[in-house]
Design a protein around this motif. Sequence first.
Motif, PDB file in Angstrom:
ATOM      1  N   UNK A 249     -58.663 -57.691  57.348  1.00 26.39           N
ATOM      2  CA  UNK A 249     -59.368 -57.231  56.144  1.00 26.39           C
ATOM      3  C   UNK A 249     -58.662 -57.697  54.875  1.00 26.39           C
ATOM      4  N   UNK A 250     -57.338 -57.586  54.878  1.00 23.51           N
ATOM      5  CA  UNK A 250     -56.571 -57.971  53.690  1.00 23.51           C
ATOM      6  C   UNK A 250     -56.589 -59.481  53.493  1.00 23.51           C
TER       7      UNK A 250
ATOM      8  N   UNK B   9     -57.786 -60.883  49.972  1.00 25.25           N
ATOM      9  CA  UNK B   9     -56.959 -61.972  49.454  1.00 25.25           C
ATOM     10  C   UNK B   9     -57.755 -63.088  48.779  1.00 25.25           C
ATOM     11  N   UNK B  10     -58.848 -63.600  49.372  1.00 26.37           N
ATOM     12  CA  UNK B  10     -59.573 -64.701  48.717  1.00 26.37           C
ATOM     13  C   UNK B  10     -60.073 -64.347  47.320  1.00 26.37           C
ATOM     14  N   UNK B  11     -60.574 -63.119  47.155  1.00 23.79           N
ATOM     15  CA  UNK B  11     -61.099 -62.700  45.851  1.00 23.79           C
ATOM     16  C   UNK B  11     -59.975 -62.564  44.835  1.00 23.79           C
ATOM     17  N   UNK B  12     -58.929 -61.854  45.210  1.00 20.57           N
ATOM     18  CA  UNK B  12     -57.821 -61.614  44.278  1.00 20.57           C
ATOM     19  C   UNK B  12     -57.077 -62.902  43.958  1.00 20.57           C
ATOM     20  N   UNK B  13     -56.886 -63.741  44.949  1.00 14.93           N
ATOM     21  CA  UNK B  13     -56.170 -65.000  44.716  1.00 14.93           C
ATOM     22  C   UNK B  13     -56.978 -65.930  43.809  1.00 14.93           C
TER      23      UNK B  13
ATOM     24  N   UNK C  79     -49.730 -60.446  50.383  1.00 12.47           N
ATOM     25  CA  UNK C  79     -49.628 -61.278  51.589  1.00 12.47           C
ATOM     26  C   UNK C  79     -48.287 -61.051  52.278  1.00 12.47           C
ATOM     27  N   UNK C  80     -47.241 -60.925  51.490  1.00 13.65           N
ATOM     28  CA  UNK C  80     -45.915 -60.697  52.052  1.00 13.65           C
ATOM     29  C   UNK C  80     -45.869 -59.380  52.821  1.00 13.65           C
ATOM     30  N   UNK C  81     -46.534 -58.361  52.308  1.00 10.68           N
ATOM     31  CA  UNK C  81     -46.586 -57.078  53.012  1.00 10.68           C
ATOM     32  C   UNK C  81     -47.241 -57.245  54.383  1.00 10.68           C
ATOM     33  N   UNK C  82     -48.304 -58.040  54.446  1.00  5.63           N
ATOM     34  CA  UNK C  82     -48.989 -58.262  55.725  1.00  5.63           C
ATOM     35  C   UNK C  82     -48.046 -58.921  56.724  1.00  5.63           C
ATOM     36  N   UNK C  83     -47.344 -59.976  56.283  1.00 10.06           N
ATOM     37  CA  UNK C  83     -46.463 -60.710  57.194  1.00 10.06           C
ATOM     38  C   UNK C  83     -45.234 -59.900  57.588  1.00 10.06           C
ATOM     39  N   UNK C  84     -44.594 -59.290  56.602  1.00  9.22           N
ATOM     40  CA  UNK C  84     -43.319 -58.624  56.866  1.00  9.22           C
ATOM     41  C   UNK C  84     -43.482 -57.255  57.500  1.00  9.22           C
TER      42      UNK C  84
ATOM     43  N   UNK D 269     -58.410 -69.065  55.669  1.00 10.73           N
ATOM     44  CA  UNK D 269     -58.091 -68.939  54.241  1.00 10.73           C
ATOM     45  C   UNK D 269     -57.008 -69.912  53.805  1.00 10.73           C
ATOM     46  N   UNK D 270     -56.671 -70.846  54.692  1.00  8.21           N
ATOM     47  CA  UNK D 270     -55.691 -71.900  54.407  1.00  8.21           C
ATOM     48  C   UNK D 270     -54.313 -71.347  54.053  1.00  8.21           C
ATOM     49  N   UNK D 271     -53.996 -70.168  54.573  1.00 11.38           N
ATOM     50  CA  UNK D 271     -52.687 -69.587  54.306  1.00 11.38           C
ATOM     51  C   UNK D 271     -51.580 -70.381  54.992  1.00 11.38           C
TER      52      UNK D 271
END
Length: 277
Positions: free
Chosen positions: A174-175, A180-184, A199-204, A250-252
């Motif tokens: 969801x994030x 993420x696409x809208x906010x970025x 994004x860092x919160x999601x990964x970490x 999302x090409x992250x």
Amino acid sequence: ETSDFKWFHNLKLDDSRRDINGEVGEKRKAKPKCILLEVVQKQIVGRLFNSFSLDDGKDGNKQQEIYDPFSVTQTKHMCSMLTSLLKYFSSCSEENSKAICGETAGKILNSLLSLVKYCVGRMVVPIGDASKISLTRNQFAMGGVSRELDGETADAIAYASVIQVKALCTLAKNILGQWYPILNREMCNQQQDEVASLVQFVFEDLVSIRILPTLHSLHVITSGDNGSDKKYSEISKLFINEILDTMQGEELLENDRWMLMAAPLRVLAKQWDDNCP
């Protein structure tokens, strides 16, 4: 969509009318724009912010938030509303319209991150020693002796391993796939550190601390050949691939920073693919 409301159309219609008296018409033309902008900011945006609210209630407890970040349907509706609001702000002729877009997106991001951290913080910890549990004939059992567990214990294991990790993976998607696409896109030139914090919160936190350990436990439980349906041994790999697909979409993974932080996820997915019969 904000533009679907009748009152929105009425104010837009008033905004487009021109008076034949020249200067008077210009004054009339300008006034509805200010009214419409003020209504959208105070009523629509205000209600959107309230959906993330974690203010203390009258009894001193956290009030029940309206938006559930684990819900795919609610997330799509919220993101659709935010997109329509930003589209409207961008179309306004006011000089500060771009600043309004950035300010709105920034506040949503901060509110979303606070809400997600609060919700995740209330979740239980993963299973401690999954090696003592196995899935035998589609039922949870004690490892080694294959003794079937009682219903209450089996339900607790199912929640801690399958249900919880599914919720966490849905939250991550969801994030990364919706918010993420809208906010970025709105904050791409400014406030990049704030977008990066999400994004860092999601990964970490979500992936490294919660999802991967739980998926590993689930894989240990379901990977044995104990007469269970093969689909259960594929669950862990399925969850990982869904998150990776979202990141790829999302090409992250094109960003060196995020590709490096996603390395544990990619390594585990490759390891489980190589071990598949």
